[in-house]
Motif scaffolding. Structure first.
Motif, PDB file in Angstrom:
ATOM      1  N   VAL A 160       0.867  -1.167   0.000  1.00  0.00           N
ATOM      2  CA  VAL A 160       0.000   0.000   0.000  1.00  0.00           C
ATOM      3  C   VAL A 160       0.906   1.220   0.000  1.00  0.00           C
ATOM      4  O   VAL A 160       1.776   1.353   0.847  1.00  0.00           O
ATOM      5  N   ARG A 162       1.258   5.202   0.349  1.00  0.00           N
ATOM      6  CA  ARG A 162       0.599   6.445   0.782  1.00  0.00           C
ATOM      7  C   ARG A 162       1.545   7.597   0.492  1.00  0.00           C
ATOM      8  O   ARG A 162       2.692   7.579   0.926  1.00  0.00           O
ATOM      9  N   GLU A 182      -9.190  13.691  -0.458  1.00  0.00           N
ATOM     10  CA  GLU A 182      -9.552  13.245   0.889  1.00  0.00           C
ATOM     11  C   GLU A 182     -10.742  12.289   0.853  1.00  0.00           C
ATOM     12  O   GLU A 182     -11.719  12.536   0.162  1.00  0.00           O
ATOM     13  N   SER A 183     -10.612  11.181   1.595  1.00  0.00           N
ATOM     14  CA  SER A 183     -11.667  10.185   1.543  1.00  0.00           C
ATOM     15  C   SER A 183     -11.725   9.397   2.835  1.00  0.00           C
ATOM     16  O   SER A 183     -10.699   9.002   3.383  1.00  0.00           O
ATOM     17  N   ASP A 184     -12.945   9.152   3.303  1.00  0.00           N
ATOM     18  CA  ASP A 184     -13.122   8.296   4.483  1.00  0.00           C
ATOM     19  C   ASP A 184     -13.005   6.828   4.130  1.00  0.00           C
ATOM     20  O   ASP A 184     -13.034   5.980   4.998  1.00  0.00           O
ATOM     21  N   VAL A 207     -10.529   5.206   2.709  1.00  0.00           N
ATOM     22  CA  VAL A 207      -9.198   4.623   2.579  1.00  0.00           C
ATOM     23  C   VAL A 207      -8.901   3.559   3.638  1.00  0.00           C
ATOM     24  O   VAL A 207      -8.324   2.510   3.349  1.00  0.00           O
ATOM     25  N   GLY A 208      -9.335   3.799   4.869  1.00  0.00           N
ATOM     26  CA  GLY A 208      -9.071   2.826   5.931  1.00  0.00           C
ATOM     27  C   GLY A 208      -9.728   1.487   5.638  1.00  0.00           C
ATOM     28  O   GLY A 208      -9.085   0.424   5.692  1.00  0.00           O
ATOM     29  N   THR A 209     -10.994   1.545   5.291  1.00  0.00           N
ATOM     30  CA  THR A 209     -11.738   0.321   5.004  1.00  0.00           C
ATOM     31  C   THR A 209     -11.150  -0.421   3.812  1.00  0.00           C
ATOM     32  O   THR A 209     -10.984  -1.640   3.836  1.00  0.00           O
ATOM     33  N   THR A 224      -8.096  -0.251   2.529  1.00  0.00           N
ATOM     34  CA  THR A 224      -6.781  -0.808   2.833  1.00  0.00           C
ATOM     35  C   THR A 224      -6.936  -2.129   3.570  1.00  0.00           C
ATOM     36  O   THR A 224      -6.245  -3.105   3.286  1.00  0.00           O
ATOM     37  N   GLN A 225      -7.860  -2.170   4.516  1.00  0.00           N
ATOM     38  CA  GLN A 225      -8.034  -3.400   5.295  1.00  0.00           C
ATOM     39  C   GLN A 225      -8.630  -4.523   4.444  1.00  0.00           C
ATOM     40  O   GLN A 225      -8.247  -5.681   4.586  1.00  0.00           O
ATOM     41  N   ASP A 247      -5.677  -5.700   2.424  1.00  0.00           N
ATOM     42  CA  ASP A 247      -4.700  -6.418   3.245  1.00  0.00           C
ATOM     43  C   ASP A 247      -5.182  -7.815   3.612  1.00  0.00           C
ATOM     44  O   ASP A 247      -4.410  -8.760   3.661  1.00  0.00           O
ATOM     45  N   GLY A 270     -21.181   2.074  -2.031  1.00  0.00           N
ATOM     46  CA  GLY A 270     -21.044   2.331  -0.596  1.00  0.00           C
ATOM     47  C   GLY A 270     -19.596   2.230  -0.142  1.00  0.00           C
ATOM     48  O   GLY A 270     -19.196   2.858   0.825  1.00  0.00           O
ATOM     49  N   LEU A 271     -18.818   1.423  -0.851  1.00  0.00           N
ATOM     50  CA  LEU A 271     -17.402   1.297  -0.509  1.00  0.00           C
ATOM     51  C   LEU A 271     -16.629   2.556  -0.889  1.00  0.00           C
ATOM     52  O   LEU A 271     -15.757   3.008  -0.162  1.00  0.00           O
ATOM     53  N   GLY A 291      -7.746   1.364  10.443  1.00  0.00           N
ATOM     54  CA  GLY A 291      -8.808   1.686   9.499  1.00  0.00           C
ATOM     55  C   GLY A 291      -9.359   3.099   9.666  1.00  0.00           C
ATOM     56  O   GLY A 291     -10.286   3.484   8.967  1.00  0.00           O
ATOM     57  N   PRO A 333      -9.271   6.905   8.975  1.00  0.00           N
ATOM     58  CA  PRO A 333      -8.604   7.774   7.996  1.00  0.00           C
ATOM     59  C   PRO A 333      -7.693   8.816   8.649  1.00  0.00           C
ATOM     60  O   PRO A 333      -8.023   9.364   9.702  1.00  0.00           O
TER      61      PRO A 333
END
Lengths: 464, 685
Positions: A306, A308, A360-362, A364-366, A368-369, A372, A383-384, B258, B260
């Motif tokens: 990943v 960044r 900017e995006s909420d 990215v965390g989801t 990435t997981q 992974d 929705g993703l 997870g 951000p």
């Protein structure tokens, strides 16, 4: 047991602390070519941008070594491994015997063989960083050669210091290994807004006193030239010792070279045909090697990558295979160039195999997981890409709310009960509260109760 | 002023200890003189508390092997069995397990009973499952553990409050009234009722709060938001922490948690920009095998921003059980003596032994922690008899089927209870005891404010108090050893008398109550400890001038993130997290017997994300089977996008959720990992 570690960068220092955490006894000596304690290379772009001071990126203090009984030789490059004597030799002639040896020699910045290149400064070490910052004090225009991750971070950092920057890149678009064409273009547009002019598909032929000369003869003016043309694993020491070296020092799943007493981790190592250039794999390797070295069992099976970008006001995450097309995968894409937004998912067999998130995006965390873990991707792809889209709040207008809806959670009071209470003569919120205890707990439903009471009053007005 | 038929007292449930009056016909109404709920607030549990006093499920006769017997018969039986077991296997063969809902007087008396009458080191309590991680971290950082080292009303004026793993809108609703002013930052894997009130909700993967706290602290350093003057003047150890944070850059933390990066930045900037800010932790962050380090990481963040010990700002933990604070101060903990003293401190032993009238050498050393104690029951080296007060471990302990099996392996299980709880149902002897409004005692709420919970009604016929049970057993057991010579311990049964002794035993300790009296509590609507002398005003904000460390400075302690004790894998691919719902309290022994609360929350459930439900072919209302390496549980499916796709949630008020949870323990606090384990979820066909 005597452990010698060659290299005290991110991989070497990590290995040392992982070994020490597992085994308080083992005798450990670490040699670092750089004169300072280890620092976090990932954060050098912050130093260059002026948002972090050099001491803020230190990974271990000098005092750590004494406190943890580790001998550290800073500024001491190892030049020879005597495998027969199981001894390493430094450039100043020190000989240090080992039972186990770990090579964590990292990589060097690639310096293209063009005339005048010595006028340019590579961007790789803390020392490089300090030279660039000193030069930037006097400079009026800067050129960065190389539009990969590091080049972009350097360019952004210099622009943030108020320097006009031109970013020269050989390939047709920025970060061509991680991004597709459109993402590269959107990234270029974002950088343009931050004072970085991007020139792709260009090749530097020389570094002159007044700038960088391109192949076609054009001069891009600059009094500071930074090189970010990639890195090359440092393997000379291993090769000189007769270890198997391809692009990097070849290691197995235990991070062992073809000499069982010698390991290699980090950017100098080649595992299963891959040399990794990011810190996450290096640290995973360090953990596995430390476990093996201290007598445990662990295997390294490769890492998912990943990327960044760490550059102020440029949010970019890229992972996996981002350039697959619809012929080979399911591709979900959203592009809004005016806002610098580009999002792309690459899905195969219901698994996320690649993604680009620019802007900017909420999500990215989801994402990435999901990437992974190789977890199945939910059916609702939109929705993703846009978390919150599916979680849009339902209208809580008193008119639309069903009677069964709970209004006061603290006292489990429904809209229906409030209505009944109203019909039984409670004329205001206080009356409803006295009868149902709605609003008497946390108090956050007060507006909702007032809304319902007001609506009921209105209804009555209409019917009268 | 309440009339003669109205008694001013406090709620039987959570650590907020809302003031309430009990009037004629057991009608409950809020008091307006207790700051926690001075606005007249109560939640549904509080409003319906009067029903506890008339409940048909109430025990009123001792039970011996399930049969009603006279008190004397039951007491004689228990005393004889205890004496025999002790004679055969030694004093540590008898264990005591207490609770965080017991009054200070009972908690104190229980610790004394174990050490003096039974001579056992084997005593611990369910508060180990609740507050131990926060307590350990606070002692490490500040030299003292007082949940909120400031009055709860101080929160009203904050600009920003960060709640890490605390769902106060469900666990202590009236507290929310003190949080309507500040911007709330809520850290929770679920969009809880509290998260819905938040200005910013950070939704980490279960078991990664520690990484998140490190990431926030990294940003505080990187963005130069550290209060350097405060750090220099009031703390030690920051340099090591600063360096250790260099490994926790936000993009790395984002990948682990997870959450951000831009949300982390928002959170830290808001905290740093606030004039007044608080960092508060709850069980969500604490109930992990790394809970102590997680709390330490949040304390480090608070210290870096200069919050603790400053008027209007600070760090605190939100205590859970009614007397979770007092319950951890007076000696029912394995390693502790009254006054929050350490049991291995020679001076503490001398002081307490003098109050108890025994030689210091007769006080046993530290015993097993709660889970270790339960796990050892009936094993060759473990206790063979257990006396249980105010706890229901068959529902509330981790790996609860295993715990039930250990209880089953005992030679003697004795419980003191109000109703026949799941654990009482397994007991050889059950003593029916008084509850809440039938007895007087002090409670120390989440602020460290000592309150008087007064008797409002007489207990039903046949019921005795825990203090009476303890005294009756102690009398029958007599002097416990040759070395104790002629000494026959005295155990008072009047709470006021016990409180006076507690004040003497705790005098000079960190939790010093010696200046507190029942009269003062009533006159001053509570007194904050430490209160070391009669004329002392109490200490609402103990850290304003200095911390309780030898040099008065707070300690930064470097910590590193590590993964949960059990990670998800192909066989157990989903995280399970557990927690509470508004209508129920703890193991539900009380609230599951109150009709309106049962209507509000009738049954256990499994909350899962629509995407996960779709993949598993589960619809709302389906019965689902949840399996972990430790057991299996069934419950009804609730579909909600308020939870992460990779996580399911189960409330723990019913037997079931804890069959699944992981008893991996925190190395410092011995807290089990309630909040994350790996499970498989299937539709139960």
């Amino acid at each position: 047991m005597r452990l010698v570690v060659v290299g005290n960068g991110m991989a070497g220092s990590r290995l040392v602390s992982e070994v020490r955490a597992r085994d308080p006894q083992m005798r450990i000596t670490v040699f670092g070519a750089e004169p300072c304690p280890p620092y976090n290379r990932v954060l050098l772009s912050n130093v260059l941008a002026g948002s972090s001071r050099p001491e803020q990126v230190r990974l271990l203090d000098t005092s750590w070594y004494a406190a943890h009984d580790v001998e550290a030789a800073f500024g001491s490059a190892v030049t020879w491994i005597d495998r027969d004597a199981r001894t390493v030799v430094t450039e100043d002639g020190r000989r240090e015997p080992y039972d186990l040896l770990v090579l964590a020699t990292g990589s060097d910045a690639i310096v293209p063989p063009i005339p005048g290149v010595r006028r340019a400064v590579p961007f790789r070490t803390l020392g490089d960083c300090e030279r660039i910052m000193a030069a930037a004090e006097r400079a009026r225009r800067a050129v960065v050669i190389g539009g990969g991750l590091l080049g972009i971070e350097a360019a952004r950092g210099l622009a943030g210091r108020g320097l006009p920057v031109t970013l020269l890149h050989l390939a047709g678009h920025l970060m061509e290994r991680q991004l597709d064409v459109e993402a590269g273009e959107v990234l270029g547009e974002t950088l343009a807004g931050l004072g970085v002019e991007t020139r792709t598909g260009v090749s530097a032929s020389s570094v002159d006193a007044d700038g960088v000369r391109l192949d076609d003869g054009e001069l891009v003016e600059a009094d500071l030239v930074v090189l970010a043309c990639g890195v090359r694993p440092v393997t000379a020491l291993a090769a000189g010792a007769g270890l198997e070296v391809r692009r990097g020092v070849v290691v197995d799943d235990e991070l062992r070279t073809d000499d069982p007493s010698i390991f290699a981790v980090g950017e100098c190592a080649e595992h299963d045909g891959t040399v990794y250039g990011l810190v996450a794999p290096a640290w995973e390797q360090a953990a596995v090697a430390a476990e093996v070295i201290t007598g445990g069992k662990a295997l390294y099976r490769g890492s998912r990558l990943v990327t960044r970008l760490k550059a102020q006001s440029v949010e970019l995450a890229a992972m996996g295979e981002t350039q697959l097309t619809e012929e080979h995968a399911e591709v979900v894409r959203f592009s809004h160039r005016a806002r610098g937004t580009y999002r792309k998912l690459v899905i195969r067999d219901d698994r996320l195999v690649g993604a680009i998130l620019l802007g900017e995006s909420d999500a990215v965390g989801t994402l990435t997981q999901l990437f992974d873990r190789g977890a199945p991707v939910p059916g609702d792809r939109a929705g993703l890409l846009f978390p919150g889209l599916s979680a849009a709040p339902v209208a809580d207008s008193p008119t639309l709310m069903p009677d069964a809806a709970t209004v006061c959670r603290c006292n489990n009071v429904t809209k229906g009960q409030i209505r009944e209470c109203w019909e039984a003569g409670a004329g205001d919120v206080a009356g409803v509260a006295a009868a149902t205890r709605a609003t008497t707990g946390c108090g956050t439903c007060r507006d909702a109760v007032a809304g319902i009471v007001g609506w009921l009053r209105e209804q009555e007005g209409i019917s009268v | 002023m309440p009339g003669s038929d109205v008694t001013a007292t406090h709620c039987p449930y959570c650590a907020l200890q809302c003031g309430m009056e009990i009037g004629p016909e057991l009608v409950v109404s809020p008091r307006t003189d207790i700051p926690a709920n001075a606005s007249g607030a109560l939640c549904q549990k509080g409003w319906t508390a009067g029903e506890l006093l008339v409940n048909g499920a109430r025990l009123t006769t001792p039970l011996l092997h399930g049969e009603p017997v006279e008190w004397e018969v039951a007491l004689d039986h228990v005393a004889a069995r205890l004496a025999a077991i002790r004679a055969e296997h030694g004093p540590d063969a008898v264990a005591v397990f207490g609770g965080g809902g017991l009054t200070n007087e009972k908690a104190y008396q229980l610790g004394k009973f174990a050490r003096v009458a039974l001579g056992t080191s084997q005593i611990d309590y369910n508060g180990r499952f609740c507050m131990s991680s926060a307590a350990a971290a606070s002692i490490r950082a500040f030299g003292m553990d007082r949940g909120l080292p400031f009055p709860v009303t101080d929160l009203d004026d904050a600009d920003v409050v960060l709640l890490a793993g605390a769902n106060v809108a469900e666990t202590m609703p009236p507290l929310v009234r003190h949080l309507t002013g500040p911007r709330l930052i809520v850290v929770d894997p679920r969009r809880t009722q509290t998260a819905r009130l938040a200005w910013l909700h950070l939704q980490p993967t279960p078991g990664t709060d520690l990484a998140l706290a490190l990431g926030l602290a990294h940003l505080a350093v990187a963005e130069e938001l550290v209060d350097e003057a405060y750090v220099a003047a009031r703390t030690v150890g920051f340099d090591d922490v600063r360096t250790s944070l260099a490994s926790w850059w936000p993009e790395r933390v984002e990948r682990i948690t997870g959450v951000p990066v831009h949300q982390m930045r928002q959170a830290v900037r808001a905290l740093a920009a606030a004039r007044n800010a608080y960092v508060l932790t709850g069980r969500g962050a604490e109930q992990h095998a790394k809970g102590t380090d997680t709390v330490t990481a949040f304390i480090n963040l608070a210290l870096a921003l200069g919050l603790p010990g400053r008027m209007g700002s600070g760090y605190g933990c939100l205590t859970g059980q009614g007397n979770g604070q007092g319950g951890r101060e007076h000696g029912q903990k394995a390693d502790q003596l009254p006054g929050y003293r350490k049991i291995d401190d020679p001076a503490a032993r001398e002081h307490v032994a003098a109050v108890w009238g025994i030689p210091a050498a007769d006080i046993p050393g530290p015993g097993r922690s709660a889970y270790e104690l339960l796990d050892a029951l009936g094993t060759p080296d473990g206790p063979r008899a257990l006396l249980l007060f105010g706890s229901n471990p068959v529902v509330s302990a981790p790996a609860s089927e295993h715990v039930a099996a250990r209880l089953g392996a005992l030679d003697l299980l004795v419980t003191c209870d109000v109703v026949l709880s799941e654990t009482a149902a397994l007991a050889d002897v059950v003593f029916p005891v008084t509850q809440w409004a039938e007895e007087t005692g002090t409670m120390t709420n989440l602020e460290g404010r000592v309150l008087l919970r007064r008797r409002a009604v007489p207990p039903p016929a046949g019921v005795r108090s825990d203090l009476e049970v303890i005294a009756a057993l102690a009398r029958r057991l007599g002097p416990r050893s040759e070395s104790a010579t002629e000494f026959a311990p005295e155990f008072a049964t009047d709470p006021a008398e016990v409180f006076d002794e507690l004040r003497r035993a705790g005098a000079g300790g960190p939790a010093d109550y010696s200046g507190i009296t029942y009269e003062r509590i009533v006159a001053e609507t509570g007194v904050f400890w430490p209160c070391p002398a009669p004329g002392h005003p109490g200490t609402p904000r103990p850290f304003l001038d200095s911390f309780a460390t030898p040099d008065g400075r707070a300690r930064f302690v470097p910590v590193q993130h590590r993964p949960p004790a059990e990670e998800t894998d192909a066989d157990y691919p989903v995280h399970l997290s557990t927690g509470r719902v508004l209508a129920h309290y703890q193991s539900g022994a009380q609230t599951r017997r109150i009709a309106p609360l049962v209507r509000a929350a009738p049954e256990p459930y499994v909350e899962l994300h629509p995407d996960l439900a779709e993949r598993l072919g589960i619809a709302a209302g389906d019965m689902v089977r949840v399996t972990s390496r430790r057991g299996q549980s069934k419950a009804v499916a609730r579909i909600s996008d308020a939870i992460r796709r990779d996580t399911v949630f189960m409330p723990f008020h019913w037997e079931g959720a804890n069959r699944l949870t992981n008893p991996a323990l925190d190395p410092v606090s011995r807290m089990p990992e309630f909040k994350v384990c790996a499970v498989r979820v299937e539709r139960d066909s």
